[in-house]
Design an enzyme around this catalytic site. Structure first.
Site, PDB file in Angstrom:
ATOM      1  N   GLU A   1       0.671   4.115   1.348  1.00  0.00           N
ATOM      2  CA  GLU A   1       0.885   4.715   2.667  1.00  0.00           C
ATOM      3  C   GLU A   1       1.968   3.958   3.430  1.00  0.00           C
ATOM      4  OE1 GLU A   1      -1.268   5.188   6.980  1.00  0.00           O
ATOM      5  OE2 GLU A   1      -2.576   5.244   5.225  1.00  0.00           O
TER       6      GLU A   1
ATOM      7  N   SER B   1      -8.180   0.632   0.239  1.00  0.00           N
ATOM      8  CA  SER B   1      -8.074  -0.249   1.406  1.00  0.00           C
ATOM      9  C   SER B   1      -9.286  -0.112   2.322  1.00  0.00           C
ATOM     10  CB  SER B   1      -6.787   0.072   2.174  1.00  0.00           C
ATOM     11  OG  SER B   1      -6.707  -0.676   3.364  1.00  0.00           O
ATOM     12  N   ASN B   2      -9.678   1.122   2.618  1.00  0.00           N
ATOM     13  CA  ASN B   2     -10.775   1.300   3.562  1.00  0.00           C
ATOM     14  C   ASN B   2     -12.111   0.862   2.977  1.00  0.00           C
ATOM     15  OD1 ASN B   2     -12.517   3.961   2.939  1.00  0.00           O
ATOM     16  ND2 ASN B   2     -10.412   4.333   2.293  1.00  0.00           N
TER      17      ASN B   2
ATOM     18  N   HIS C   1       0.858  -1.189   0.000  1.00  0.00           N
ATOM     19  CA  HIS C   1       0.000   0.000   0.000  1.00  0.00           C
ATOM     20  C   HIS C   1       0.895   1.240   0.000  1.00  0.00           C
ATOM     21  CE1 HIS C   1      -2.881   3.035   1.368  1.00  0.00           C
ATOM     22  NE2 HIS C   1      -3.843   2.198   1.014  1.00  0.00           N
TER      23      HIS C   1
END
Length: 309
Positions: free
Chosen positions: A126, A223-224, A124
């Site tokens: 982040e 992702s969320n 990811h």
């Protein structure tokens, strides 16, 4: 058919800020504006900004020397920052302030001589940015099994930090595993977890008490958004992730009276409206909004954009 909307849903303050940064930068400059990586994980948002003139790149090598470049909400590593300086790029940083907070926590723990354990999803953006912010030893784990596999002595002073798109619920078992294994552990308080992630997950769990089907509006690489769909499935509700109304399958709604709709933190309201319209083409609908947290948090824009406005 009744459509029940989760509250809260959709854009969080970090996403609003990131998009605003790109739009203001485009409005204030006549020369091209480059954005490293998708500003947020939603192709509709990205395509809208492209139509307004933003140029998205994955590598700074694609950006002409000296050009204005915006870092996405996910954050970047120190190496990317250094590359931008070498290329004399004018940088506007749209990193979410909550992501920046995690970076600072990791740096602080490392400066105290602790080995940092980062809880998150490999690959990811982040996570890649956060890993590249910590100068000392740092290990990435995705779950409690990964904690057991860490090649670190149990008496090593450690500290944990987490990806912002994971909630308190997502990380609880992994944090417990860290505390069970290591004798000297510190980490951030639960209030430091991203408020938007936790609020949206709590709202979905509440929503699943009433509905027969759950539709999550969001991108496949968000992702969320994926986690919201997973939570619906964990609650025993048939749950589907859709980018927009065109992906709604009428077969999912056959014989259904109560449909739940929510949206990931990078999905705009216009896509939620599009999904509701698609449901309405299957059957006449009544819309209800579930009681939930009203988010009032906002994040300030970078000073250079405020000064120019």
């Amino acid at each position: 058919m009744k459509v029940i909307l989760a509250q809260p849903r959709g854009f969080c303050a970090g996403v609003v800020r990131a998009i605003d940064i790109v739009e203001r930068s485009l409005a204030q400059r006549s020369e091209p504006v480059y954005v490293r990586h998708e500003i947020v994980h939603n192709r509709h948002v990205v395509n809208d900004l492209k139509a307004k003139g933003a140029r998205f790149v994955e590598d700074l090598a694609e950006v002409p020397n000296g050009a204005l470049t915006i870092f996405s909400a996910h954050g970047v590593s120190r190496a990317v920052e250094a590359d931008a300086q070498t290329r004399r790029l004018t940088v506007v940083d749209a990193t979410c302030p909550l992501v920046s907070k995690v970076h600072k926590q990791g740096q602080r723990y490392s400066s105290l001589g602790r080995t940092v354990i980062l809880i998150g999803h490999a690959g990811h953006p982040e996570i890649e940015g956060t890993l590249g912010r910590i100068s000392g030893p740092v290990y990435l784990v995705e779950n409690r099994d990964d904690v057991a596999k860490l090649d670190i002595p149990d008496d090593t002073p450690v500290a944990y930090i987490t990806q912002t798109t994971l909630s308190v619920d997502d990380t609880r078992a992994t944090i417990e595993a860290v505390k069970e294994r290591f004798t000297d552990v510190i980490g951030p308080e639960t209030r430091d977890i991203c408020y938007a992630t936790q609020n949206r997950q709590t709202a979905v769990r509440d929503l699943c008490r009433f509905v027969e089907v759950l539709l999550v509006v969001g991108a496949s690489n968000s992702s969320n958004s994926n986690r919201l769909r997973e939570i619906g499935a964990e609650c025993g509700i048939p749950s589907y992730l859709v980018a927009d109304g065109s992906e709604v399958d009428p077969a999912w709604l056959a014989g259904v009276n109560l449909v739940g709709v929510t949206a990931g933190a990078s999905a705009p309201d216009v896509l939620v409206e599009d999904v509701i319209a698609a449901i309405g083409r299957v059957s006449p609908i009544e819309i209800e909004i579930l009681d939930g947290v009203e988010e009032k948090i906002t994040f300030r824009l970078p000073p250079e954009l405020l000064e120019a406005s």
